[in-house]
Each structure stands twice: as C-alpha cells, then as structure tokens.
Write an enzyme that holds these catalytic residues in place. Structure first.
Site, PDB file in Angstrom:
ATOM      1  N   LEU A 104       5.089 -11.017   1.506  1.00 19.40           N
ATOM      2  CA  LEU A 104       4.934 -11.879   0.308  1.00 19.40           C
ATOM      3  C   LEU A 104       3.595 -11.107   0.187  1.00 19.40           C
ATOM      4  O   LEU A 104       3.248 -11.261   0.961  1.00 19.40           O
ATOM      5  CB  LEU A 104       5.307 -13.167   0.463  1.00 19.40           C
ATOM      6  CG  LEU A 104       6.577 -13.619   0.833  1.00 19.40           C
ATOM      7  CD1 LEU A 104       6.825 -15.138   0.875  1.00 19.40           C
ATOM      8  CD2 LEU A 104       6.572 -13.547  -1.423  1.00 19.40           C
ATOM      9  N   ASP A 105       3.063 -11.798  -1.150  1.00 21.17           N
ATOM     10  CA  ASP A 105       1.297 -11.143  -1.488  1.00 21.17           C
ATOM     11  C   ASP A 105       0.475 -11.670  -0.038  1.00 21.17           C
ATOM     12  O   ASP A 105       1.260 -13.324  -0.285  1.00 21.17           O
ATOM     13  CB  ASP A 105       0.868 -10.829  -2.712  1.00 21.17           C
ATOM     14  CG  ASP A 105       1.848  -9.453  -3.138  1.00 21.17           C
ATOM     15  OD1 ASP A 105       2.325  -8.684  -2.426  1.00 21.17           O
ATOM     16  OD2 ASP A 105       1.812  -9.750  -4.823  1.00 21.17           O
ATOM     17  N   LEU A 106      -0.392 -11.426  -0.456  1.00 18.29           N
ATOM     18  CA  LEU A 106      -1.455 -12.563   0.812  1.00 18.29           C
ATOM     19  C   LEU A 106      -1.259 -13.964  -0.045  1.00 18.29           C
ATOM     20  O   LEU A 106      -1.282 -15.013   0.437  1.00 18.29           O
ATOM     21  CB  LEU A 106      -2.829 -12.010   0.585  1.00 18.29           C
ATOM     22  CG  LEU A 106      -4.255 -12.926   1.294  1.00 18.29           C
ATOM     23  CD1 LEU A 106      -3.883 -12.637   3.107  1.00 18.29           C
ATOM     24  CD2 LEU A 106      -4.925 -11.833   0.683  1.00 18.29           C
ATOM     25  N   HIS A 189       3.458  -5.791  -5.593  1.00 17.73           N
ATOM     26  CA  HIS A 189       2.889  -7.058  -6.644  1.00 17.73           C
ATOM     27  C   HIS A 189       4.053  -6.471  -8.045  1.00 17.73           C
ATOM     28  O   HIS A 189       3.693  -7.311  -9.150  1.00 17.73           O
ATOM     29  CB  HIS A 189       1.238  -6.366  -7.547  1.00 17.73           C
ATOM     30  CG  HIS A 189       0.479  -6.181  -5.992  1.00 17.73           C
ATOM     31  ND1 HIS A 189       0.472  -7.420  -5.390  1.00 17.73           N
ATOM     32  CD2 HIS A 189      -0.265  -5.655  -5.860  1.00 17.73           C
ATOM     33  CE1 HIS A 189      -0.571  -7.638  -4.407  1.00 17.73           C
ATOM     34  NE2 HIS A 189      -1.528  -6.651  -4.941  1.00 17.73           N
TER      35      HIS A 189
END
Length: 242
Positions: A104-106, A189
């Site tokens: 999962l993205d930051l 993303h």
C-alpha cells in the site's frame, strides 16, 4: 502430528521467542490439559492436548496470518531507512519470516495481510489470479455514471496496457465525491492514476477488502489481530482466488 516441545509450540504460535516464552512459563500462566506447566521442554501433542496461554486456547498452525490496519505515513516493507515500516507496528516476537502480502502506498490506509505463508501470498498477488481488492476513497471532483462506465471498460493510465475493467460505486456525488472501487490488479499508484486519467485527484484512500478478507472495523490505524481459522480457509478456497 508428532509430539513437540511446549516452548517450540508456543513460539510457533506467535507467543514470543523461545527466551520470551520461557520467562512467561516461569510466571505459571501456561497450562496443558488443565495443569500448570513451567517447563518448556515438556512434550505435548498439538492435535490432542489443550494448551492455554494466559487463559487463551492455542491452536497450532504451520504459518501465521495477521490482519493489520495500515496507517498513513508508514511504508509497506520489512525494513526502511527513512520511514517507519508496517513491521515496526508488530511485536518483535512475531517478525520471524513474516512479510506483507502486497503493498500500500505511504499515504494509503487500510487492510494489509502479513504472513509467512509464501504459497498463499503468491496466490493472492499473481497477476493471473485477478484477486479483487476494494478501496474506499474521497475524490476531488464530481464522480458520475460517466466514470463508472469508463472504469468498467478499462482506463488508460499510461502503461502499455490499459487498467483492467474495474467496478466503481458512487457513495456520494459532489465537488468532493465518495466512492468504492474494486480492482483486480496491483499496479504502482493504480487507483490514483485511474482517477488522474479522468481529471480527478484522490484525497484519501483506504483498502477495505482483499479477496474474501475484510478489514475488521474494530481495528484502528496501527491495530492488528491474528486471522481466524475461518478467514484463512476462506482465503485459500479456489473460488476466492479465481
């Protein structure tokens, strides 16, 4: 299953390292078939004996499965020099051979599976499996039926191939829309790029399900729990990893 040492059984169940388990045994908080046991070398049969750890019955499992509510601001990695990782949110005693299943993205929150079951991870992440992942998002812009239809056909996000068809559900339409989006890929993303392709920006993103596994609503950001046997079996069923 053959007999095994009690301390190994407890360590394999995620109760701690062998040293940590031995300390707990000395506190006399472990029992086997109703009898308090303080010797980690005692032989037990996981298939027949009832082992209680701090009053909780333990069931032996070859692998461990943890549901984590990933908070924003930590990276989905085992180690990182710049940021706190999702593994930093777990006790060190259960880190052994475990890693996040996917990323999962930051700044993305939500459901993350952490396990040492490599076969299950492969089944969940293999591109050909098309496992569904559902996200809740707040979008800067008015999401309409037009975007629902575009996403259902597959959106060009700048890669060689368009994103696979996705299911977009509008929860609230307005200058700031609220939506659910179900995708079957895990490109870099991806959700953000899909909305940018239609001229919109993702303001907030949270994964709420992966395959049959749904984020436990009782968990807050940074919270975690072990999966139930039913959740593990459901994830492993072929119809859930299609």
């Amino acid at each position: 299953m053959a007999t095994m040492r009690l301390d190994k059984f407890l360590a394999d169940c995620g109760c701690g390292t062998r040293a940590e388990v031995k300390k707990e045994l000395r506190k006399k908080t472990v029992s086997v078939n109703g009898k308090t046991v303080s010797d980690g070398g005692e032989k037990i049969d996981p298939d027949k004996d009832c082992i209680l750890w701090q009053g909780r019955e333990l069931c032996y499992s070859k692998y461990q499965y943890i549901m984590l509510y990933k908070p924003s601001g930590c990276v989905t990695a085992v180690t990182d020099r710049r940021h706190k990782t999702v593994m930093d949110l777990l006790p060190g005693s259960i880190h052994k051979n475990m890693a996040p299943a996917g990323r999962l993205d930051l700044d993305t929150e939500g459901l993350l599976l952490i396990t040492d079951d490599g076969e299950l991870v492969h089944s969940l992440l293999a591109p050909g499996k098309h496992v569904e992942k559902t996200y809740f998002a707040r979008i800067q812009g008015r999401v309409t039926k037009k975007e629902v239809q575009l996403f259902a056909r597959g959106v060009d996000i700048g890669d060689r191939d368009p994103a696979r068809p996705a299911r977009l559900e509008i929860l609230e339409e307005g200058p700031e829309s609220r939506i659910l989006l179900t995708i079957t890929e895990g490109r870099f993303h991806q959700v953000k790029r899909m909305f940018r392709a239609v001229g919109m920006e993702v303001l907030y993103l949270k994964r709420i399900s992966m395959g049959s596994l749904k984020l436990d609503e009782s968990l807050g950001p940074g919270g975690y729990r072990f999966l139930t046997d039913e959740e593990v079996e459901s994830l492993k069923k072929k119809e859930n990893i299609c």
